[in-house]
Motif scaffolding. Structure first.
Motif, PDB file in Angstrom:
ATOM      1  N   LEU A 157       0.837  -1.196   0.000  1.00 28.19           N
ATOM      2  CA  LEU A 157       0.000   0.000   0.000  1.00 28.19           C
ATOM      3  C   LEU A 157       0.871   1.245   0.000  1.00 28.19           C
ATOM      4  O   LEU A 157       1.889   1.302   0.692  1.00 28.19           O
ATOM      5  CB  LEU A 157      -0.905   0.021   1.236  1.00 28.19           C
ATOM      6  N   ALA A 158       0.466   2.242  -0.783  1.00 29.84           N
ATOM      7  CA  ALA A 158       1.184   3.515  -0.843  1.00 29.84           C
ATOM      8  C   ALA A 158       0.176   4.638  -1.036  1.00 29.84           C
ATOM      9  O   ALA A 158      -1.024   4.419  -1.198  1.00 29.84           O
ATOM     10  CB  ALA A 158       2.216   3.502  -1.974  1.00 29.84           C
ATOM     11  N   GLY A 159       0.683   5.880  -1.009  1.00 31.99           N
ATOM     12  CA  GLY A 159      -0.146   7.064  -1.229  1.00 31.99           C
ATOM     13  C   GLY A 159       0.640   8.085  -2.026  1.00 31.99           C
ATOM     14  O   GLY A 159       1.113   7.806  -3.111  1.00 31.99           O
ATOM     15  N   HIS A 160       0.767   9.309  -1.472  1.00 29.37           N
ATOM     16  CA  HIS A 160       1.675  10.341  -1.976  1.00 29.37           C
ATOM     17  C   HIS A 160       1.170  11.081  -3.214  1.00 29.37           C
ATOM     18  O   HIS A 160       1.351  12.284  -3.324  1.00 29.37           O
ATOM     19  CB  HIS A 160       3.045   9.723  -2.256  1.00 29.37           C
ATOM     20  N   THR A 161       0.551  10.395  -4.151  1.00 33.03           N
ATOM     21  CA  THR A 161       0.225  10.998  -5.443  1.00 33.03           C
ATOM     22  C   THR A 161      -1.011  11.891  -5.410  1.00 33.03           C
ATOM     23  O   THR A 161      -1.197  12.717  -6.300  1.00 33.03           O
ATOM     24  CB  THR A 161      -0.028   9.910  -6.490  1.00 33.03           C
TER      25      THR A 161
END
Length: 255
Positions: free
Chosen positions: A191-195
């Protein structure tokens, strides 16, 4: 007139239209099912309408795990607002990682870790927590941020349960364009985010994504690390604007 409506919508309406996306992942938990809520890029400075709607959703959803995947704050004076938000979260296992803005904001990371601990949130910085103590063969591996920190995969996996399925949490998805360490255990998913989903996306195409995003914008991707989900996040950065990229709480039904 159309331009005015476009601007009003982007600044005043869409940033508050928090949506809940639901995904099911089979990882082999031997008949057990749990719900993981991913909250990314909150960028909390106050408890406003978006934060209240996020809390309302979570209280209805009652997830087993709440995973804060970085950029929870972006100013050093936001700890009080974060404290208020954390105290309103429903009972759950709560885990957080760092994003680029926790590094860039000048916030005292020891004070941030202490605040998380006071609210029963485990902060993972190149570390792993196993849930075997509650009968789940599942570990959450939390990396330091790829954009502004020093992610260390080898260090991170040392404390994962030996026979656990592993979920990786990393704020900036650009990491997943790198080649994983050869001895790394294959995660169930990451899981990631940032964008922020681009924050401004016309025709489902992001106009801009921040450094550290790599090729990723939002949704599911296949990488050398395995399957990766990139959240559009909840808050905004630089401009309090969202068009074509609604704030997102991601719910993963893991079984």
């Amino acid at each position: 007139m159309t331009l005015v409506a476009f601007i009003v919508y982007g600044f005043l309406i869409e940033p508050q239209r928090v949506e809940v996306t639901h995904w099911e992942r089979h990882v082999g938990l031997a008949g057990t099912t749990l719900n993981i809520a991913q909250l990314s890029d909150l960028h909390i400075s106050e408890i406003g309408s978006t934060e209240r709607k996020t809390l309302e959703h979570l209280k209805l959803l009652q997830p087993n795990i709440i995973l804060l995947t970085g950029d929870v704050i972006d100013h050093s004076d936001s700890l009080s607002a974060l404290n208020s938000f954390l105290k309103e979260l429903p009972p759950s296992i709560k885990i957080a990682i760092l994003g680029n803005w926790e590094h860039w904001s000048g916030v005292d990371l020891k004070a941030l870790a202490a605040l998380y601990a006071e609210n029963d949130v485990t902060l993972l910085v190149n570390n792993c927590i196993s849930l075997s103590s509650i009968g789940l063969r599942l570990s959450i591996a939390g990396f330091d941020d790829y954009t502004a920190g020093q992610p260390d995969a080898n260090q991170t996996f040392l404390n994962c349960g030996k026979d656990d399925h592993i979920i990786i949490a990393e704020h900036s998805p650009g990491l997943f364009e790198e080649t994983p360490p050869p001895e790394m255990p294959k995660p169930a998913f990451s899981l990631a985010g940032h964008t922020h989903g681009g924050q401004l996306a016309i025709g489902n195409k992001a106009i801009f994504t921040p450094p550290g995003s790599g090729r990723f914008v939002s949704g599911w991707y296949t990488t050398l690390w395995g399957d990766l989900y990139v959240s559009k996040g909840i808050g905004t950065s630089v401009l309090p604007l969202r068009i074509g990229a609604r704030p997102e709480i991601s719910i993963f039904e893991v079984n």
